[in-house]
Motif scaffolding. Structure first.
Motif, PDB file in Angstrom:
ATOM      1  N   TYR A  70       1.175   3.223   3.556  1.00 33.31           N
ATOM      2  CA  TYR A  70       1.093   3.916   2.273  1.00 33.31           C
ATOM      3  C   TYR A  70       0.459   5.283   2.493  1.00 33.31           C
ATOM      4  O   TYR A  70      -0.227   5.522   3.486  1.00 33.31           O
ATOM      5  CB  TYR A  70       0.300   3.091   1.249  1.00 33.31           C
ATOM      6  CG  TYR A  70      -1.106   2.749   1.646  1.00 33.31           C
ATOM      7  CD1 TYR A  70      -2.162   3.579   1.295  1.00 33.31           C
ATOM      8  CD2 TYR A  70      -1.390   1.593   2.364  1.00 33.31           C
ATOM      9  CE1 TYR A  70      -3.466   3.276   1.654  1.00 33.31           C
ATOM     10  CE2 TYR A  70      -2.688   1.275   2.727  1.00 33.31           C
ATOM     11  CZ  TYR A  70      -3.720   2.120   2.363  1.00 33.31           C
ATOM     12  OH  TYR A  70      -5.006   1.813   2.724  1.00 33.31           O
ATOM     13  N   ASP A  75      -3.539   6.725  -6.466  1.00 34.51           N
ATOM     14  CA  ASP A  75      -2.800   5.644  -7.119  1.00 34.51           C
ATOM     15  C   ASP A  75      -2.031   6.208  -8.308  1.00 34.51           C
ATOM     16  O   ASP A  75      -2.498   7.119  -8.984  1.00 34.51           O
ATOM     17  CB  ASP A  75      -3.752   4.562  -7.626  1.00 34.51           C
ATOM     18  CG  ASP A  75      -4.355   3.738  -6.504  1.00 34.51           C
ATOM     19  OD1 ASP A  75      -3.975   3.935  -5.342  1.00 34.51           O
ATOM     20  OD2 ASP A  75      -5.203   2.885  -6.810  1.00 34.51           O
ATOM     21  N   GLU A  77       0.940   4.816 -11.466  1.00 31.60           N
ATOM     22  CA  GLU A  77       1.656   3.683 -12.067  1.00 31.60           C
ATOM     23  C   GLU A  77       3.145   3.996 -12.209  1.00 31.60           C
ATOM     24  O   GLU A  77       3.996   3.271 -11.724  1.00 31.60           O
ATOM     25  CB  GLU A  77       1.067   3.355 -13.435  1.00 31.60           C
ATOM     26  CG  GLU A  77       1.764   2.204 -14.128  1.00 31.60           C
ATOM     27  CD  GLU A  77       1.214   1.957 -15.512  1.00 31.60           C
ATOM     28  OE1 GLU A  77       1.963   1.388 -16.327  1.00 31.60           O
ATOM     29  OE2 GLU A  77       0.071   2.315 -15.798  1.00 31.60           O
ATOM     30  N   ARG A 101       3.588   1.109  -6.466  1.00 31.64           N
ATOM     31  CA  ARG A 101       2.522   0.311  -7.082  1.00 31.64           C
ATOM     32  C   ARG A 101       1.900  -0.623  -6.048  1.00 31.64           C
ATOM     33  O   ARG A 101       1.548  -1.756  -6.322  1.00 31.64           O
ATOM     34  CB  ARG A 101       3.019  -0.460  -8.293  1.00 31.64           C
ATOM     35  CG  ARG A 101       3.405   0.424  -9.455  1.00 31.64           C
ATOM     36  CD  ARG A 101       3.673  -0.359 -10.711  1.00 31.64           C
ATOM     37  NE  ARG A 101       4.225   0.516 -11.732  1.00 31.64           N
ATOM     38  CZ  ARG A 101       4.876   0.108 -12.812  1.00 31.64           C
ATOM     39  NH1 ARG A 101       5.016  -1.185 -13.028  1.00 31.64           N
ATOM     40  NH2 ARG A 101       5.348   0.965 -13.666  1.00 31.64           N
ATOM     41  N   SER A 103      -0.695  -2.212  -3.782  1.00 32.03           N
ATOM     42  CA  SER A 103      -2.128  -2.472  -3.721  1.00 32.03           C
ATOM     43  C   SER A 103      -2.593  -2.304  -2.277  1.00 32.03           C
ATOM     44  O   SER A 103      -1.964  -2.823  -1.362  1.00 32.03           O
ATOM     45  CB  SER A 103      -2.429  -3.899  -4.188  1.00 32.03           C
ATOM     46  OG  SER A 103      -3.752  -4.264  -3.862  1.00 32.03           O
ATOM     47  N   MET A 109       3.319  -5.322  -4.628  1.00 31.22           N
ATOM     48  CA  MET A 109       4.070  -4.074  -4.753  1.00 31.22           C
ATOM     49  C   MET A 109       5.471  -4.351  -5.282  1.00 31.22           C
ATOM     50  O   MET A 109       5.895  -5.497  -5.376  1.00 31.22           O
ATOM     51  CB  MET A 109       4.211  -3.412  -3.385  1.00 31.22           C
ATOM     52  CG  MET A 109       5.210  -4.146  -2.485  1.00 31.22           C
ATOM     53  SD  MET A 109       5.222  -3.586  -0.798  1.00 31.22           S
ATOM     54  CE  MET A 109       4.588  -5.062  -0.011  1.00 31.22           C
ATOM     55  N   GLY A 179      -0.839   1.988  -8.219  1.00 38.23           N
ATOM     56  CA  GLY A 179      -1.004   1.736  -6.796  1.00 38.23           C
ATOM     57  C   GLY A 179      -0.461   2.884  -5.980  1.00 38.23           C
ATOM     58  O   GLY A 179      -0.017   3.890  -6.515  1.00 38.23           O
ATOM     59  N   ARG A 180      -0.482   2.721  -4.689  1.00 36.92           N
ATOM     60  CA  ARG A 180       0.007   3.758  -3.775  1.00 36.92           C
ATOM     61  C   ARG A 180       1.521   3.657  -3.632  1.00 36.92           C
ATOM     62  O   ARG A 180       2.133   2.646  -3.966  1.00 36.92           O
ATOM     63  CB  ARG A 180      -0.644   3.615  -2.405  1.00 36.92           C
ATOM     64  CG  ARG A 180      -2.146   3.682  -2.416  1.00 36.92           C
ATOM     65  CD  ARG A 180      -2.653   5.083  -2.748  1.00 36.92           C
ATOM     66  NE  ARG A 180      -4.093   5.098  -2.877  1.00 36.92           N
ATOM     67  CZ  ARG A 180      -4.930   5.385  -1.889  1.00 36.92           C
ATOM     68  NH1 ARG A 180      -4.475   5.671  -0.687  1.00 36.92           N
ATOM     69  NH2 ARG A 180      -6.222   5.386  -2.094  1.00 36.92           N
TER      70      ARG A 180
END
Length: 195
Positions: A70, A75, A77, A101, A103, A109, A179-180
């Protein structure tokens, strides 16, 4: 590889907030590479490949079976994540694609990919490591071609885009936290020449 964020939802043009063309020295590990726009790469803690994803010829390849990386971008959404996939030869079970998204502490994800074993574009949801296929679209992807695969996540509407053409969205509320964005490499390991 292009990661984008929309500033206006009515705009049809995504604005990049991180990008990486993998224009680095051949043989550089992805984690030692910095992309063009805020794209330092980090290995997901749930994935520890023996050999990290490596840069070569303006792309990235995974010499081992699975890798999840990532970016260092914040982060987010709602996002559109896109990767260009170049299958240079048919090496068997390979499935690469963008993730969103993602984590950084759990294997959670959304992930879009092309699966050479099934001959289909696939949209997956991962929650705590449990994978669920949300959508599959069969289409030939001959070797020697490059295709762009996008993953669009707006609220609970999740969809894939192939070469800029969006497919039917899937409604899913399983992964709603920001998330990333990143890349997931799966299947058999490949080299810079087998793609």
């Amino acid at each position: 590889w292009l990661l984008t964020r929309r500033r206006r939802w009515r705009s049809r043009v995504p604005l990049p907030f991180t990008a990486d063309g993998f224009n680095g020295a051949d043989g550089t590990f992805i984690t030692a590479h910095r992309g063009e726009l805020d794209a330092d790469w980090l290995l997901h803690p749930g994935h520890t490949p023996a050999t990290p994803v490596t840069i070569a010829g303006g792309g990235a390849y995974a010499p081992v079976s699975v890798g999840l990386y990532y970016t260092s971008a914040p982060d987010i959404e709602d996002a559109y994540v896109e990767a260009e996939i170049d299958f240079k030869s048919n090496v068997g079970n390979v499935n690469y694609g963008p993730a969103g998204r993602l984590s950084v502490s759990a294997n959670t994800m959304y992930h879009a990919r092309y699966n050479t074993s099934t001959g289909a574009w696939e949209l997956y949801r991962f929650v705590a490591g449990v994978a669920s296929l949300l959508q599959s679209v069969t289409e030939a992807f001959p070797t020697g071609q490059k295709r762009r695969l996008g993953l669009k996540m707006i609220g609970t509407s999740i969809c894939m885009a192939v070469d800029g053409v969006e497919g039917a969205p899937v409604t899913d509320a399983s992964v709603t936290a920001a998330g990333r964005c990143g890349l997931r490499f799966g299947g058999l390991g490949i080299t810079a020449t087998t793609g």
